[in-house]
Structure formats: structure tokens, C-alpha cells
Design an enzyme around this catalytic site. Structure first.
Site, PDB file in Angstrom:
ATOM      1  N   SER A 242     -18.171  77.101 -37.324  1.00  0.00           N
ATOM      2  CA  SER A 242     -18.292  78.367 -38.067  1.00  0.00           C
ATOM      3  C   SER A 242     -17.333  78.330 -39.243  1.00  0.00           C
ATOM      4  O   SER A 242     -16.143  78.081 -39.057  1.00  0.00           O
ATOM      5  CB  SER A 242     -17.916  79.548 -37.178  1.00  0.00           C
ATOM      6  OG  SER A 242     -18.761  79.637 -36.069  1.00  0.00           O
TER       7      SER A 242
ATOM      8  N   ARG B 205      -9.377  83.625 -33.082  1.00  0.00           N
ATOM      9  CA  ARG B 205      -9.282  82.451 -33.974  1.00  0.00           C
ATOM     10  C   ARG B 205      -7.936  82.401 -34.709  1.00  0.00           C
ATOM     11  O   ARG B 205      -7.862  82.003 -35.875  1.00  0.00           O
ATOM     12  CB  ARG B 205     -10.415  82.445 -35.008  1.00  0.00           C
ATOM     13  CG  ARG B 205     -11.811  82.274 -34.420  1.00  0.00           C
ATOM     14  CD  ARG B 205     -11.983  80.900 -33.772  1.00  0.00           C
ATOM     15  NE  ARG B 205     -13.374  80.644 -33.446  1.00  0.00           N
ATOM     16  CZ  ARG B 205     -13.993  81.089 -32.338  1.00  0.00           C
ATOM     17  NH1 ARG B 205     -13.315  81.804 -31.447  1.00  0.00           N
ATOM     18  NH2 ARG B 205     -15.254  80.800 -32.118  1.00  0.00           N
TER      19      ARG B 205
ATOM     20  N   GLU C 203     -12.594  80.608 -41.598  1.00  0.00           N
ATOM     21  CA  GLU C 203     -11.989  80.205 -40.331  1.00  0.00           C
ATOM     22  C   GLU C 203     -11.121  78.944 -40.467  1.00  0.00           C
ATOM     23  O   GLU C 203     -10.017  78.905 -39.952  1.00  0.00           O
ATOM     24  CB  GLU C 203     -13.096  80.000 -39.286  1.00  0.00           C
ATOM     25  CG  GLU C 203     -12.572  79.980 -37.876  1.00  0.00           C
ATOM     26  CD  GLU C 203     -13.629  79.526 -36.869  1.00  0.00           C
ATOM     27  OE1 GLU C 203     -13.735  78.306 -36.650  1.00  0.00           O
ATOM     28  OE2 GLU C 203     -14.312  80.380 -36.312  1.00  0.00           O
TER      29      GLU C 203
HETATM   30  N1  EPU Z   1     -27.433  85.032 -36.414  1.00  0.00           N
HETATM   31  C1  EPU Z   1     -28.427  85.208 -37.346  1.00  0.00           C
HETATM   32  N2  EPU Z   1     -28.619  84.203 -38.272  1.00  0.00           N
HETATM   33  C2  EPU Z   1     -27.885  83.085 -38.281  1.00  0.00           C
HETATM   34  C3  EPU Z   1     -26.861  82.926 -37.333  1.00  0.00           C
HETATM   35  C4  EPU Z   1     -26.655  83.916 -36.393  1.00  0.00           C
HETATM   36  O1  EPU Z   1     -29.122  86.221 -37.367  1.00  0.00           O
HETATM   37  O2  EPU Z   1     -28.116  82.233 -39.152  1.00  0.00           O
HETATM   38  C5  EPU Z   1     -27.253  86.068 -35.377  1.00  0.00           C
HETATM   39  C6  EPU Z   1     -27.783  85.531 -34.029  1.00  0.00           C
HETATM   40  O3  EPU Z   1     -29.115  85.807 -33.874  1.00  0.00           O
HETATM   41  C7  EPU Z   1     -26.933  86.258 -33.034  1.00  0.00           C
HETATM   42  C8  EPU Z   1     -25.630  86.498 -33.771  1.00  0.00           C
HETATM   43  O4  EPU Z   1     -25.875  86.282 -35.153  1.00  0.00           O
HETATM   44  O5  EPU Z   1     -27.490  87.500 -32.728  1.00  0.00           O
HETATM   45  C9  EPU Z   1     -24.503  85.606 -33.259  1.00  0.00           C
HETATM   46  O6  EPU Z   1     -24.839  84.218 -33.394  1.00  0.00           O
HETATM   47  P1  EPU Z   1     -24.317  83.114 -32.368  1.00  0.00           P
HETATM   48  O7  EPU Z   1     -24.555  83.552 -30.972  1.00  0.00           O
HETATM   49  O8  EPU Z   1     -24.878  81.817 -32.808  1.00  0.00           O
HETATM   50  O9  EPU Z   1     -22.752  83.124 -32.509  1.00  0.00           O
HETATM   51  P2  EPU Z   1     -21.778  83.299 -33.765  1.00  0.00           P
HETATM   52  O10 EPU Z   1     -21.208  84.682 -33.725  1.00  0.00           O
HETATM   53  O11 EPU Z   1     -22.487  82.905 -35.000  1.00  0.00           O
HETATM   54  C10 EPU Z   1     -19.623  82.557 -32.492  1.00  0.00           C
HETATM   55  C11 EPU Z   1     -18.473  81.634 -32.750  1.00  0.00           C
HETATM   56  C12 EPU Z   1     -18.870  80.191 -32.460  1.00  0.00           C
HETATM   57  C13 EPU Z   1     -19.278  80.102 -31.002  1.00  0.00           C
HETATM   58  C14 EPU Z   1     -20.439  81.082 -30.762  1.00  0.00           C
HETATM   59  C15 EPU Z   1     -20.806  81.151 -29.301  1.00  0.00           C
HETATM   60  C16 EPU Z   1     -17.087  82.642 -34.495  1.00  0.00           C
HETATM   61  C17 EPU Z   1     -16.681  82.614 -35.924  1.00  0.00           C
HETATM   62  N3  EPU Z   1     -18.017  81.757 -34.135  1.00  0.00           N
HETATM   63  O12 EPU Z   1     -20.643  82.241 -33.453  1.00  0.00           O
HETATM   64  O13 EPU Z   1     -17.722  79.376 -32.662  1.00  0.00           O
HETATM   65  O14 EPU Z   1     -19.693  78.791 -30.671  1.00  0.00           O
HETATM   66  O15 EPU Z   1     -20.047  82.410 -31.163  1.00  0.00           O
HETATM   67  O16 EPU Z   1     -19.788  81.805 -28.599  1.00  0.00           O
HETATM   68  O17 EPU Z   1     -16.556  83.443 -33.720  1.00  0.00           O
HETATM   69  C18 EPU Z   1     -16.592  78.040 -34.273  1.00  0.00           C
HETATM   70  O18 EPU Z   1     -15.664  78.860 -34.221  1.00  0.00           O
HETATM   71  O19 EPU Z   1     -16.523  77.030 -35.026  1.00  0.00           O
HETATM   72  C19 EPU Z   1     -17.788  78.266 -33.501  1.00  0.00           C
HETATM   73  C20 EPU Z   1     -18.859  77.475 -33.593  1.00  0.00           C
END
Ligand code: EPU
Length: 342
Positions: free
Chosen positions: A242, A168, A338
Site C-alpha cells: 500500500s 502503520r 505509507e
Molecule cells: N477498494 C476499491 N478499489 C481498489 C482497492 C480497494 O474499491 O482499487 C476497496 C475494496 O473493495 C475494499 C476496500 O477498498 O472494500 C479495502 O480494500 P482491501 O481489503 O484490499 O484493503 P486495503 O484497505 O486496501 C489494507 C492494508 C493492507 C492489508 C489489507 C488487508 C493499509 C494502508 N493497507 O489495505 O496492507 O494487506 O488492508 O488487511 O492499511 C500494506 O500496508 O502495504 C498493505 C498491503
């Protein structure tokens, strides 16, 4: 020679940032033709003003009115500029919609961008924060970025290495932040394409659709379905995706946390450090679905902050600070925002 620039005054930016926060720009120029950038640079009045380059407005937080000139990139055009044994090279103008580009490449039969489907924002913004989702970062597909350099008045081409991409992050958030206006981006889309379905959500979605050998189009459809379920549509609920990066910690800190919190979600990185799921940390602090004034935490994804209606940037900042303080107090981990704060 004095150029008459079609600059508007006191323009509301509410509908030009996906958070939908209330803010005005002192001056605003729609950049449909990049010659306008040189005209701004050569104009004694406008060149002295603070500048804000705006794309889709999906990765900024306007914390106050902007007392300068907004350059809203609206240049268009997508074309194949070359092809070799291994890749097709596609150049897209900064003002094109990101998802529009993804769909265009898929319609031509070029694979590579499908995991990045439905990310809000413009092509020009994509390299700035090195957009990423579902196991792919855009840095893997970018060949070069062309920019107008406000300090020299020249067009400059940066190759992939010169963009200094990281998670990012890129040179455009740092050294070139006030100097560069990204004009277009050239992507190299591989001919020997391999489906990337390593991300659990994608694998599950394809399995649910009984697809075992997915095409790029089918991966795109799956990603669109996942994103639509998990993330709020900015046209309906203001947000910037995010709000925090997933923090990186060393192995010792991760082991210590895992001892105290066995459910901790973490992913090992190539350098041996761990990325922690910030959404999980925030969720554990009880913030999911909560609000502070007009700013809130999305019900289905704690990493996404939302505008519940009429929020100012300061409301979002206050909520972000309260969340960061809780996460730091409970887990000893600092969260980093971010979006770029203006
Ligand atoms: N989780 C929770 N509670 C929540 C949200 C997430 O427990 O409220 C846990 C989920 O269960 C999962 C883990 O956190 O085990 C990761 O969640 P998720 O797969 O939704 O992905 P993320 O790490 O929250 C990242 C990127 C997103 C991207 C997704 C999919 C960053 C900051 N964010 O989110 O990017 O779409 O992975 O690859 O790296 C963005 O940058 O704007 C964005 C949406």
C-alpha cells in the site's frame, strides 16, 4: 584503534528496494554481525556520514541517490527464548525474512503470526511501520525490540509501550529515526490461540475452502492465496505494498461524505473515528491501472503504486502527488504516504 570495515563504494540499490527504483549509495556495508555497528560508530570517517538502515527495502521510496552509508541488516537467527503459562517467546534477528519467520513459527506449532503471512520485508522493519493485515497488527504480538543506539553506543531494549505503536507507525519513524538500529525483535505467541477470521476476505476464502474451524496453518494458506491474487509480487513488478495509509476522519466528515457518496467504504475505529479505504477513493478518481511515465497504479488494487520499468523515485513521487491532488479535490481528504521517503 582503526577497524578496517568491509565497506563497498558506489553500490546500486535497484535490487535492494522492492520498488526496484534506480538509485545508488555512496557507501554500503552488509551488517552480518552487530559488532560492525559499533565499529562504524567509533570510526571518525564513517560515523560522520549520513546513515540509512536498510532491511528488505519493502517500505522505502528512494527519491534520489543516497550520499551516505547504507547499513544493510543481514544478521540471522530465530530461537525460543522463553515460555510461560500464557505464551511462547520467540526472538528473531532483524535480518531474517518476515515471511520466513511466520513459516518457522507455524512449523513449530506456534500460532499468532498467520494473518501476517507473505508480507514482504525483514523482521527488523516490521515494528517500524507496525505491519498489519487481515485484522492483526504486529504490535499485538511484540514483547520487546532490541536496538543499537548510535548516540550512546549501547544496546537498548524497548518494551511494547516504549515502541509507541500506532496504525502503520511507531517511535522508530519519529524520535528514534536517525538513532536506532533494530537488532532483533521478541514476539510473545499466545498459547490460548483464537483464530482471527473477522476480515471479510479471509472468511470468504475459508468458506470457499469449506473450512469451518481453521488451524493457524490454514489461515496462513488462505492469506497467502488472497495476497497472491490481489497484490503484485515485488520480484515481478516493483512495488512497496500500500502506498498510502487509509485516512482517518471524524464521524461528521464521514457522514457528510457518505451523503454525497453512498458507496464510500469506511470502518469505524475504537475511538469513534472512521478509517476510509484509500484504495476506493483512488479507484473512484479513475486512477486504477493508469500510469504517469514509468510509474503506475496497480490494475487490481488502486492503493498499490508500481514501477512499470526503470522508474526513478521522482516518477513515483510525481504520480503520488497527482493522485493525492485528485483525491483531495474530489473528497476533501488528504492522503498520507505509507513508505518512508529517503
Ligand atoms: N477498494 C476499491 N478499489 C481498489 C482497492 C480497494 O474499491 O482499487 C476497496 C475494496 O473493495 C475494499 C476496500 O477498498 O472494500 C479495502 O480494500 P482491501 O481489503 O484490499 O484493503 P486495503 O484497505 O486496501 C489494507 C492494508 C493492507 C492489508 C489489507 C488487508 C493499509 C494502508 N493497507 O489495505 O496492507 O494487506 O488492508 O488487511 O492499511 C500494506 O500496508 O502495504 C498493505 C498491503
Amino acid at each position: 584503534m582503526h577497524t578496517i570495515l568491509p565497506i563497498a563504494h558506489q553500490v546500486a540499490l535497484n535490487d535492494k528496494n522492492t520498488f526496484g527504483v534506480v538509485a545508488n549509495a555512496a557507501a554500503y556495508l552488509k551488517v552480518t554481525d552487530i559488532a560492525l555497528l559499533q565499529a562504524v560508530r567509533l570510526d571518525p570517517l564513517w560515523s560522520a556520514m549520513p546513515r540509512l538502515v536498510l532491511g528488505g527495502g519493502s517500505n522505502i521510496l528512494l527519491t534520489r541517490d543516497f550520499a551516505g552509508l547504507v547499513l544493510h541488516m543481514q544478521n540471522g537467527g530465530i530461537e525460543v527464548v522463553g515460555e510461560d503459562a500464557t505464551a511462547v517467546h520467540v526472538r528473531a534477528a532483524a535480518g531474517e525474512s518476515w515471511h520466513g519467520l511466520v513459516l518457522w513459527t507455524l512449523a513449530q506449532g506456534y500460532a499468532g503470526l498467520e494473518n501476517l503471512s507473505l508480507i514482504p520485508g525483514s523482521v527488523g522493519a516490521a515494528p517500524i511501520q507496525n505491519i498489519g493485515a487481515y485484522g492483526v497488527e504486529v504490535r499485538e504480538l511484540i514483547n520487546e525490540v532490541r536496538m543499537f543506539d548510535f548516540s550512546t553506543g549501547e544496546m537498548t531494549t524497548l518494551d511494547n509501550v516504549a515502541c509507541e505503536f500506532a496504525y502503520r507507525d511507531s517511535v522508530f519513524k519519529h524520535r528514534l529515526r536517525d538513532q536506532a538500529v533494530i537488532v532483533d525483535v521478541t514476539f510473545s505467541l499466545p498459547k490460548a490461540w483464537l483464530a482471527n477470521t473477522r476480515y471479510a476476505d479471509v472468511a470468504q476464502e475459508l468458506a470457499a475452502r469449506a473450512i469451518t474451524q481453521p488451524s493457524a496453518r490454514q489461515i496462513s494458506d488462505a492469506v497467502i492465496a488472497i495476497r497472491s491474487r490481489k497484490l503484485p509480487d515485488p520480484a515481478v513488478i516493483g512495488n512497496a505494498g500500500s502506498f498510502f495509509k487509509n485516512p482517518l476522519v471524524d464521524a461528521a466528515q464521514r457522514d457528510d461524505l457518505l451523503g454525497k457518496f453512498p458507496q464510500l467504504v469506511s470502518y469505524v475505529q475504537p475511538d469513534g473515528r472512521y478509517k476510509l479505504a484509500a484504495g476506493w477513493l483512488i479507484d473512484q478518481c479513475g486512477w486504477k491501472g493508469k500510469s504517469l511515465g514509468a510509474a503506475g497504479v496497480y490494475e487490481k488494487q488502486a492503493l498499490v503504486l508500481v514501477n512499470r520499468g526503470g522508474a526513478h523515485g521522482a516518477d513515483i513521487v510525481a504520480l503520488a502527488q497527482a493522485i493525492s491532488a485528485d483525491v483531495s479535490g474530489r473528497f476533501g481528504v488528504a492522503l498520507e504516504a505509507e513508505p518512508v521517503f529517503i
